[in-house]
Scaffold this active site. Structure first.
Site, PDB file in Angstrom:
ATOM      1  N   ARG A   1      -3.307  25.355   2.134  1.00  0.00           N
ATOM      2  CA  ARG A   1      -2.153  24.455   2.167  1.00  0.00           C
ATOM      3  C   ARG A   1      -1.427  24.750   3.463  1.00  0.00           C
ATOM      4  NH1 ARG A   1       2.036  26.717  -0.480  1.00  0.00           N
ATOM      5  NH2 ARG A   1       3.005  26.824   1.539  1.00  0.00           N
TER       6      ARG A   1
ATOM      7  N   TYR B   1       5.761  -2.852   2.656  1.00  0.00           N
ATOM      8  CA  TYR B   1       5.033  -2.326   1.505  1.00  0.00           C
ATOM      9  C   TYR B   1       6.037  -1.966   0.398  1.00  0.00           C
ATOM     10  CZ  TYR B   1       2.414   0.781  -1.471  1.00  0.00           C
ATOM     11  OH  TYR B   1       1.847   1.373  -2.565  1.00  0.00           O
TER      12      TYR B   1
ATOM     13  N   ASP C   1       4.120   1.719  10.399  1.00  0.00           N
ATOM     14  CA  ASP C   1       3.068   1.669   9.375  1.00  0.00           C
ATOM     15  C   ASP C   1       2.029   0.668   9.879  1.00  0.00           C
ATOM     16  OD1 ASP C   1       1.422   1.128   7.219  1.00  0.00           O
ATOM     17  OD2 ASP C   1       3.051   1.167   5.732  1.00  0.00           O
TER      18      ASP C   1
ATOM     19  N   LYS D   1      -6.792   2.692   2.543  1.00  0.00           N
ATOM     20  CA  LYS D   1      -7.123   1.302   2.819  1.00  0.00           C
ATOM     21  C   LYS D   1      -8.252   1.230   3.847  1.00  0.00           C
ATOM     22  CE  LYS D   1      -3.631   0.802   0.030  1.00  0.00           C
ATOM     23  NZ  LYS D   1      -2.276   0.654   0.490  1.00  0.00           N
TER      24      LYS D   1
HETATM   25  C1  PLP Z   1      -1.040   1.194   0.290  1.00  0.00           C
HETATM   26  C2  PLP Z   1      -0.016   1.165   1.340  1.00  0.00           C
HETATM   27  C3  PLP Z   1       0.906   2.210   1.490  1.00  0.00           C
HETATM   28  C4  PLP Z   1       0.948   3.377   0.532  1.00  0.00           C
HETATM   29  O1  PLP Z   1      -0.218   4.158   0.639  1.00  0.00           O
HETATM   30  P1  PLP Z   1      -0.848   5.005  -0.586  1.00  0.00           P
HETATM   31  O2  PLP Z   1      -2.067   5.595   0.021  1.00  0.00           O
HETATM   32  O3  PLP Z   1      -1.120   4.037  -1.709  1.00  0.00           O
HETATM   33  O4  PLP Z   1       0.170   6.020  -0.980  1.00  0.00           O
HETATM   34  C5  PLP Z   1       1.821   2.123   2.526  1.00  0.00           C
HETATM   35  N1  PLP Z   1       1.833   1.078   3.377  1.00  0.00           N
HETATM   36  C6  PLP Z   1       0.955   0.064   3.271  1.00  0.00           C
HETATM   37  C7  PLP Z   1       1.009  -1.064   4.243  1.00  0.00           C
HETATM   38  C8  PLP Z   1       0.010   0.070   2.247  1.00  0.00           C
HETATM   39  O5  PLP Z   1      -0.842  -0.954   2.139  1.00  0.00           O
END
Ligand code: PLP
Length: 382
Positions: free
Chosen positions: A53, A105, A178, A203
């Site tokens: 960790r 999101y 993001d 994703k």
């Molecule tokens: C899915 C998603 C998140 C969150 O990610 P997780 O891996 O589900 O915690 C944040 N931003 C966007 C644009 C997403 O599609």
């Protein structure tokens, strides 16, 4: 300089930086499951690894590849995209001011409103497409962070990263983006002036809907980044070794997957634009989309695999179509090789800014004609 330094990002990804296991000559890395590492006789850790960790050799190659693809100075994997985003916000102090998008999101928007605000952050949700409103909302000396998402879920508006970076830096704030939907294939926020890039690695980066993870990449290993690193180390939201390995395997095909998803999204968008049952197609790749010019300037090689359809006969029709499709999977999430469809307003619940007639589509890598035919037949019977 080694041969790998001249490889294009596509080759760097396909070959995972050309890494070969020095002990075995294996072309793929092992999964390191050790939680702890032997100290040297004088108690030092010269291997660089001490306790898993967050010191894990399985992270190294995936983090190095992310740095390469985003043009960053450092990268960190996290247990999820939310954990990665949370680490950026929790590096602030109660009383600090943050600007975040109104459309973003949903999970992160809710966390900001329901956790970060009670915790002490001052958060204003802004229309990031309106630079005048954004400039007016910045509080010099108090605004510490501007958070962007582009293209932004699930209306796919584009934010001008370069212009907002200038605004942020003029006020002494950090700009974090993001970039989950854009991926490093289509846009590189650090090269446009952002300080930190965040991905839900769940994703496109992994791309196979078989792990949950997150990543941050930084332009500089500065004080802010050290604080975020401390948050991962002490907060402990670390990725498992197996998930880190799956992520690296997924990233080897990032380029062809993202390109196929972009082609499918454009084909679906073009097919349904002006369709008798469709009120609006939301996709920045369409020439008459409001953000098309900005998207064309800021993204290269495509406009992403995500789009949304607004249906003429409203919410009932949207829910019915999602119920009738057969090739598209009715599921949340995005960025996998399989195409997904979701009625976002009911997924997000009360207070969502998403219209009730909207279906969010995540295009996978199937044949475009099959994806279109499946939606057509669901629309006919819906
Ligand atoms: C899915 C998603 C998140 C969150 O990610 P997780 O891996 O589900 O915690 C944040 N931003 C966007 C644009 C997403 O599609």
């Amino acid at each position: 300089m080694s041969a790998e330094d001249n490889w294009s990002p596509r080759s760097q990804a396909a070959r995972a930086l050309g890494w070969i296991d020095q002990n075995t000559r294996a072309v793929t890395p092992p999964i390191h499951t050790a939680s702890t590492f032997l100290r040297d006789p004088d108690n030092q850790y010269r291997s660089g690894y001490s306790y898993a960790r967050d010191s894990n050799p399985t992270y190294d190659q995936a983090e190095a590849l992310l740095c390469e693809l985003e043009g960053g100075a450092g990268a960190m994997l996290f247990a999820s995209g939310m954990a990665a985003a949370g680490a950026v916000f929790l590096n602030l102090r109660p009383g600090d001011h943050v600007l975040a998008p109104r459309v973003m999101y949903w999970g992160l928007r809710r966390w900001l409103a329901e956790f970060a605000v009670p915790w002490g952050l001052q958060v204003d949700f802004i229309n990031m497409g309106d630079l005048t409103a954004l400039a007016a909302a910045v509080r010099p000396g108090q605004t510490r962070l501007i958070w962007l998402e582009t293209p932004a879920n699930p209306l796919w508006g584009i934010s001008d990263i370069a212009a907002i970076a200038e605004l942020a830096h003029g006020a002494g704030a950090v700009l974090a983006v993001d970039s989950t939907v854009a991926t490093p294939v289509l846009s590189q926020p650090l090269k446009l002036g952002a300080d930190i890039v965040m991905h839900s690695a769940t994703k496109y980066l992994n791309g196979h809907s078989d792990m949950v993870g997150g990543a941050l990449i930084t332009a500089r290993k500065d004080e802010y980044w050290q604080g975020v690193a401390g948050n991962r180390h002490d907060g402990g939201a670390i990725l498992g070794a197996f998930e880190a390995w799956l992520l690296l395997r997924g990233m080897r095909t990032l380029y062809p997957r993202v390109e196929a998803a972009c082609r499918n999204a454009l084909a679906v968008a073009e097919h349904f634009q002006g369709h008798a049952e469709v009120a609006q197609v939301l996709y920045p790749g369409l020439p008459d989309a409001p953000d098309h010019a900005l998207a064309a300037r800021q993204m290269r090689g495509g406009f992403g695999g995500m789009l949304s359809l607004r249906l003429k006969r409203g919410e009932g029709q949207a829910v019915a179509v999602a119920a009738k499709v057969e090739l598209w999977s009715r599921a949340t999430s995005l960025g996998g090789v399989e195409s997904l469809i979701e009625h976002r307003a009911s997924a997000e619940g009360p207070g969502t800014p998403v219209p009730a007639d909207l279906l969010r589509l995540s295009c996978g890598i199937e044949a475009a004609e099959d994806l279109i035919a499946d939606l057509e037949s669901a629309l006919r019977s819906g």
